[in-house]
Design an enzyme around this catalytic site. Structure first.
Site, PDB file in Angstrom:
ATOM      1  N   ARG A 163       0.838  -1.218   0.000  1.00 52.94           N
ATOM      2  CA  ARG A 163       0.000   0.000   0.000  1.00 52.94           C
ATOM      3  C   ARG A 163       0.868   1.261   0.000  1.00 52.94           C
ATOM      4  O   ARG A 163       0.585   2.232   0.705  1.00 52.94           O
ATOM      5  CB  ARG A 163      -0.943   0.029   1.218  1.00 52.94           C
ATOM      6  CG  ARG A 163      -2.029  -1.024   1.200  1.00 52.94           C
ATOM      7  CD  ARG A 163      -2.985  -0.806   0.038  1.00 52.94           C
ATOM      8  NE  ARG A 163      -4.154  -1.662   0.132  1.00 52.94           N
ATOM      9  CZ  ARG A 163      -4.213  -2.917  -0.281  1.00 52.94           C
ATOM     10  NH1 ARG A 163      -3.160  -3.480  -0.870  1.00 52.94           N
ATOM     11  NH2 ARG A 163      -5.325  -3.613  -0.172  1.00 52.94           N
ATOM     12  N   SER A 236     -10.592  -0.557   2.955  1.00 53.69           N
ATOM     13  CA  SER A 236      -9.825  -0.707   4.208  1.00 53.69           C
ATOM     14  C   SER A 236      -9.435   0.674   4.722  1.00 53.69           C
ATOM     15  O   SER A 236      -8.808   1.445   4.005  1.00 53.69           O
ATOM     16  CB  SER A 236      -8.548  -1.510   3.956  1.00 53.69           C
ATOM     17  OG  SER A 236      -8.857  -2.780   3.461  1.00 53.69           O
ATOM     18  N   GLU A 332      -4.952   3.975   6.343  1.00 51.69           N
ATOM     19  CA  GLU A 332      -4.587   3.725   4.946  1.00 51.69           C
ATOM     20  C   GLU A 332      -5.224   4.791   4.050  1.00 51.69           C
ATOM     21  O   GLU A 332      -4.701   5.161   3.012  1.00 51.69           O
ATOM     22  CB  GLU A 332      -5.095   2.329   4.559  1.00 51.69           C
ATOM     23  CG  GLU A 332      -4.363   1.686   3.395  1.00 51.69           C
ATOM     24  CD  GLU A 332      -5.124   1.819   2.095  1.00 51.69           C
ATOM     25  OE1 GLU A 332      -4.473   2.162   1.088  1.00 51.69           O
ATOM     26  OE2 GLU A 332      -6.333   1.596   2.076  1.00 51.69           O
TER      27      GLU A 332
HETATM   28  N1  EPU Z   1     -10.668 -10.919   9.738  1.00 57.33           N
HETATM   29  C1  EPU Z   1     -11.333 -10.979  10.934  1.00 57.33           C
HETATM   30  N2  EPU Z   1     -12.279 -10.026  11.209  1.00 57.33           N
HETATM   31  C2  EPU Z   1     -12.587  -9.033  10.335  1.00 57.33           C
HETATM   32  C3  EPU Z   1     -11.902  -8.957   9.115  1.00 57.33           C
HETATM   33  C4  EPU Z   1     -10.936  -9.918   8.826  1.00 57.33           C
HETATM   34  O1  EPU Z   1     -11.090 -11.861  11.750  1.00 57.33           O
HETATM   35  O2  EPU Z   1     -13.464  -8.236  10.664  1.00 57.33           O
HETATM   36  C5  EPU Z   1      -9.696 -11.963   9.390  1.00 57.33           C
HETATM   37  C6  EPU Z   1     -10.231 -12.854   8.270  1.00 57.33           C
HETATM   38  O3  EPU Z   1     -11.006 -13.916   8.781  1.00 57.33           O
HETATM   39  C7  EPU Z   1      -8.978 -13.334   7.580  1.00 57.33           C
HETATM   40  C8  EPU Z   1      -8.005 -12.195   7.788  1.00 57.33           C
HETATM   41  O4  EPU Z   1      -8.532 -11.384   8.838  1.00 57.33           O
HETATM   42  O5  EPU Z   1      -8.464 -14.473   8.223  1.00 57.33           O
HETATM   43  C9  EPU Z   1      -7.792 -11.371   6.535  1.00 57.33           C
HETATM   44  O6  EPU Z   1      -9.027 -10.826   6.082  1.00 57.33           O
HETATM   45  P1  EPU Z   1      -9.321 -10.481   4.547  1.00 57.33           P
HETATM   46  O7  EPU Z   1      -8.980 -11.653   3.708  1.00 57.33           O
HETATM   47  O8  EPU Z   1     -10.687  -9.926   4.460  1.00 57.33           O
HETATM   48  O9  EPU Z   1      -8.227  -9.400   4.178  1.00 57.33           O
HETATM   49  P2  EPU Z   1      -7.666  -8.110   4.919  1.00 57.33           P
HETATM   50  O10 EPU Z   1      -6.258  -8.368   5.274  1.00 57.33           O
HETATM   51  O11 EPU Z   1      -8.574  -7.686   6.018  1.00 57.33           O
HETATM   52  C10 EPU Z   1      -6.712  -7.047   2.731  1.00 57.33           C
HETATM   53  C11 EPU Z   1      -6.795  -5.747   1.983  1.00 57.33           C
HETATM   54  C12 EPU Z   1      -8.114  -5.652   1.231  1.00 57.33           C
HETATM   55  C13 EPU Z   1      -8.223  -6.832   0.276  1.00 57.33           C
HETATM   56  C14 EPU Z   1      -8.138  -8.133   1.098  1.00 57.33           C
HETATM   57  C15 EPU Z   1      -8.150  -9.396   0.267  1.00 57.33           C
HETATM   58  C16 EPU Z   1      -5.437  -4.180   3.273  1.00 57.33           C
HETATM   59  C17 EPU Z   1      -5.418  -2.959   4.141  1.00 57.33           C
HETATM   60  N3  EPU Z   1      -6.649  -4.631   2.909  1.00 57.33           N
HETATM   61  O12 EPU Z   1      -7.731  -7.023   3.740  1.00 57.33           O
HETATM   62  O13 EPU Z   1      -8.085  -4.440   0.459  1.00 57.33           O
HETATM   63  O14 EPU Z   1      -9.440  -6.805  -0.446  1.00 57.33           O
HETATM   64  O15 EPU Z   1      -6.888  -8.130   1.844  1.00 57.33           O
HETATM   65  O16 EPU Z   1      -6.920  -9.584  -0.347  1.00 57.33           O
HETATM   66  O17 EPU Z   1      -4.385  -4.703   2.947  1.00 57.33           O
HETATM   67  C18 EPU Z   1      -8.657  -2.161   0.467  1.00 57.33           C
HETATM   68  O18 EPU Z   1      -7.455  -1.916   0.447  1.00 57.33           O
HETATM   69  O19 EPU Z   1      -9.517  -1.238   0.468  1.00 57.33           O
HETATM   70  C19 EPU Z   1      -9.108  -3.536   0.544  1.00 57.33           C
HETATM   71  C20 EPU Z   1     -10.382  -3.872   0.670  1.00 57.33           C
END
Ligand code: EPU
Length: 336
Positions: A163, A236, A332
């Site tokens: 990012r 995010s 972010e």
């Molecule tokens: N999780 C939780 N609770 C929550 C959200 C997530 O326990 O409320 C856990 C999930 O169960 C999972 C882990 O956290 O095990 C990761 O969650 P997720 O796959 O949804 O991805 P993220 O790390 O929360 C990042 C990006 C997203 C992108 C997703 C999928 C960042 C800041 N965000 O989110 O990007 O869509 O991975 O690759 O890196 C964005 O930048 O606007 C965005 C949506």
């Protein structure tokens, strides 16, 4: 170019904040960028606004907003393996995805349904489901505001990170991106390292095609993320924090189910969403702002929220996560 005075930005930011810009310049061609800079960017503060999907306006903007609104996807070169596309900054990101599916170009399909414009994609190196835009960006062209010179940066020059890029560092608010060049594969290849995506594809028992992968990503996003056309949000709100492996091991003794991914220099990247959920914030609402019920990392405007309300929620989350995990979340989203 088009010029508007005292312009309402509500439809130019996915958070749906009703704020006004003193002056708003819409660029209709890449070529008029330098004239716009000379004419309008000398007097007041300015901000370059793409699709407004990663921006939280915290107030009316007493200056000039520049909005690239020129479109176009052009095939510049190709051989039997790859194609080189030059895409205008004002092209909606999703149009590029659809173009790639239609022409069978591989590499961007995991980034389906990300809101925003192509010119913004390299700025925060958008990423999802195991792919970051840096994996396919060939070069970026634009215009440097302080020197009034055009620029062309190769992928390496863009200094991409998680990012992050040169456009968020030394070139922050000092350039207008006009074109992004992408090198995409014409040979079938997919990135299925994100478990949720691989599993969802397996369950469908369909042949692995661009259309199928893209559709699957869209469904995963729809299940987790609010549609900004319905519920105001900026994706995010925080970055996933990177911590030392020692600190991660310490935290594991207390929270054995903590999700972590390998990060550079032997560090671990945690899931901010999970930390926020464990702090009791998933789906919580304070007034008209809060977090999303299916993904705590996304702050939302439930309708008519003020920037102050959204920031109030963000600050309380930062405080609560710090208290529980001794980790300081970094925003972010761009705050203007
Ligand atoms: N999780 C939780 N609770 C929550 C959200 C997530 O326990 O409320 C856990 C999930 O169960 C999972 C882990 O956290 O095990 C990761 O969650 P997720 O796959 O949804 O991805 P993220 O790390 O929360 C990042 C990006 C997203 C992108 C997703 C999928 C960042 C800041 N965000 O989110 O990007 O869509 O991975 O690759 O890196 C964005 O930048 O606007 C965005 C949506």
């Amino acid at each position: 170019m088009k010029l508007f005075e005292n312009h309402n930005l509500k439809s130019y930011n996915t958070f749906g904040m009703e704020v006004f810009a003193r002056q708003f310049v819409e660029l209709e061609t890449a070529e008029e960028t330098s004239a716009a800079v000379a004419e309008y960017l000398q007097q007041w503060p300015y901000y370059i606004l793409g699709g407004g999907s990663n921006t939280l306006f915290t107030n009316d903007f007493d200056g000039t907003i520049v909005h690239p609104a020129f479109h176009g996807v052009e095939r510049m070169e190709e051989n039997s393996d790859n194609v080189l596309l030059r895409v205008a900054a004002g092209e909606p990101w999703e149009n590029l995805i659809q173009y790639c599916i239609k022409h069978e170009y591989y590499g961007l399909e995991n980034l389906t349904a990300i809101p925003g414009l192509v010119g913004s994609a390299p700025v925060q190196n958008i990423g999802a489901y195991g792919v970051e835009v840096k994996d396919t960006v060939y070069k970026v062209q634009g215009y440097i505001l302080s020197t009034r010179n055009p620029f062309e940066l190769s992928n390496a020059d863009c200094l991409f990170g998680y990012r992050n890029s040169i456009f968020k560092q030394t070139l922050k608010n000092d350039c207008i991106i006009t074109y992004v060049w992408f090198q995409l594969s014409k040979k079938k290849h997919f990135t299925l390292s994100y478990q949720g995506l691989a599993k969802a594809l397996e369950e469908r028992e369909l042949p692995l095609t661009l259309h199928c992968v893209s559709d699957c990503v869209r469904k995963i996003r729809e299940a987790k993320l609010p549609d900004p056309k319905i519920v105001g949000n900026g994706g995010s709100f925080f970055k996933n924090p990177v911590i030392s492996v020692e600190k991660y091991r310490d935290l594991l003794t207390q929270y054995p189910d903590l999700v972590a991914y390998d990060a550079p220099d032997g560090c671990k990247k945690l899931s901010a969403g999970q930390l926020i959920e464990k702090s009791g914030w998933k789906g919580r609402r304070v007034g008209k702002a809060g977090t999303w019920k299916n993904q705590a990392l996304v702050l939302v405007n439930y309708g008519g929220a003020t920037p102050k309300e959204v920031l109030g929620v963000a600050e309380t989350i930062i405080k609560d996560v710090k208290t529980l995990f001794d980790i300081t979340l970094e925003m972010e989203i761009n705050r203007i």
